[in-house]
Design a protein around this motif. Sequence first.
Motif, PDB file in Angstrom:
ATOM      1  N   UNK A 355       0.833  -1.216   0.000  1.00  0.00           N
ATOM      2  CA  UNK A 355       0.000   0.000   0.000  1.00  0.00           C
ATOM      3  C   UNK A 355       0.865   1.263   0.000  1.00  0.00           C
ATOM      4  N   UNK A 356       2.192   1.089   0.050  1.00  0.00           N
ATOM      5  CA  UNK A 356       3.096   2.245  -0.056  1.00  0.00           C
ATOM      6  C   UNK A 356       3.683   2.716   1.260  1.00  0.00           C
ATOM      7  N   UNK A 357       3.535   1.922   2.324  1.00  0.00           N
ATOM      8  CA  UNK A 357       4.030   2.337   3.644  1.00  0.00           C
ATOM      9  C   UNK A 357       5.407   1.722   3.881  1.00  0.00           C
ATOM     10  N   UNK A 358       6.299   2.501   4.491  1.00  0.00           N
ATOM     11  CA  UNK A 358       7.638   2.020   4.815  1.00  0.00           C
ATOM     12  C   UNK A 358       7.563   1.285   6.175  1.00  0.00           C
ATOM     13  N   UNK A 359       7.748  -0.022   6.150  1.00  0.00           N
ATOM     14  CA  UNK A 359       7.626  -0.836   7.375  1.00  0.00           C
ATOM     15  C   UNK A 359       8.874  -1.701   7.523  1.00  0.00           C
ATOM     16  N   UNK A 360       9.446  -1.723   8.718  1.00  0.00           N
ATOM     17  CA  UNK A 360      10.562  -2.632   8.998  1.00  0.00           C
ATOM     18  C   UNK A 360      10.068  -3.698   9.960  1.00  0.00           C
ATOM     19  N   UNK A 365       8.232  -7.430  16.389  1.00  0.00           N
ATOM     20  CA  UNK A 365       7.419  -6.240  16.148  1.00  0.00           C
ATOM     21  C   UNK A 365       7.671  -5.599  14.800  1.00  0.00           C
ATOM     22  N   UNK A 366       7.257  -4.350  14.715  1.00  0.00           N
ATOM     23  CA  UNK A 366       7.342  -3.593  13.466  1.00  0.00           C
ATOM     24  C   UNK A 366       7.737  -2.154  13.773  1.00  0.00           C
ATOM     25  N   UNK A 367       8.442  -1.515  12.827  1.00  0.00           N
ATOM     26  CA  UNK A 367       8.563  -0.059  12.824  1.00  0.00           C
ATOM     27  C   UNK A 367       7.721   0.419  11.651  1.00  0.00           C
ATOM     28  N   UNK A 368       6.798   1.315  11.917  1.00  0.00           N
ATOM     29  CA  UNK A 368       5.918   1.810  10.854  1.00  0.00           C
ATOM     30  C   UNK A 368       6.162   3.306  10.698  1.00  0.00           C
TER      31      UNK A 368
END
Length: 430
Positions: A355-360, A365-368
């Motif tokens: 969807x175009x989001x930068x996620x690590x 967990x996640x960094x959003x």
Amino acid sequence: MTARVVSPARGPLVGEVRPPGDKSISHRALLLGAVAHGTTVARGLLDAADVRSTAACLRALGVDLRWTGGEAVVTGGDLRRPEGPLDCGNSGTTMRLLTGLLAGRPLVATLVGDASLLRRPMRRVADPLRRMGATVDLSPDGTAPVHVRGGALTGIDFEAPLASAQVKSAVLLAGLSARGTTRVREPSRSRDHTERLLRAMGVRLEEADGWLVLPGGQRPRARELDVPADPSSAAFLLAAGLLVPGSRVAARGVTVNPTRVGLVEALAAMRAEVACEPEGDDVEPTATLRVTPPAGDLQAATLAGGLVVRAIDEVPVLALLAAFACGTTAIRDAAELRHKESDRLALVAAGLRLLGVDVTEHPDGLDVVGDPDRVLRGGVTLATGGDHRLAMTFGVAALRADGPVTLDDGACVAVSYPGFWEDLATLQGG
Ligand code: S3P
């Protein structure tokens, strides 16, 4: 698998919805009713695939369970040996709690489930139940089929290695028929619906020094019960109300049990207020929850520790909200999400990226990376993994996209919220 195309919102979402009955409480009402003295009447039960799995298993165990409309009538008694395997479908709660309930009863049973459930870890319940004296056999990977040979149990002191209401509940349900006292302590307080319902059904269950203390040889007493609406289902409607400009969305009759309102806490940390108007307090406190998009931007936050336990099923939709916050949101201590109906961390990360989001992605967990003005990329097809909560998360995401978003499976919402797409359409005036 039925694909579903979800279009961007054309205007604000406005209205009040009563989300369906709480899934966790619905399972517990049936399971406790099945072994109680007398006839339990549960109103407002969640009529969805997961709870139907619990009902079907109990009937296969000889329980007299009548369920019409939103009302279930369950007459408690001895469970009898089932003729075939007990099919728990997609429901981890059914499999884990039922294993606990059967562990202390004189019968043999095999619990199976769908492909997702057959991948989920079961040693977490088998280990303490074996310590209590039950025979519980699993596959070499520690997964279902679960073969339970119930018998005479002895109470144990169980220090749970992880905060899981399913594990805690399995041990407490086994403890009901054990000799001696069962004590359970968990590293962080998970949802306490089992404890509340046991007490409401006359079971002596105390708390001392962080331990739950359950004397054995007890049988619940049947009662009437109103099942409140599910905050985990409400979460998707509230998220939609926060994300679509000009919206006013309310969810009525929701349990605001402090062990379940991690979403509200997380949103407060992100500077979005959820107005909570109390309604009642019988077994569970209930309220109407109301949202409008925040006056300022959502702010990034760190979501970790006990907060994640209290919002365990809301992490996917919180990750979506984080994509619209100012700054980078860190979600941590959420490794359990890899063992839900799907690997929710991996699939949320993959979906948000498309969807175009930068996620690590991190192991736990996640960094959003957030952007309050973002427009999500439409025209993509997202993999839900057949996971109801991912389908609803991505369905809400589509409301803020620049074109229709396709979900590879929109029908899986039936696991917990069969009327979700209709309720979303109602809020959109459709
Ligand atoms: C549940 C407990 C949680 C939750 C699940 C329902 C329950 O699972 O994620 O949807 O009803 O006890 P865990 O106990 O595995 O954390």
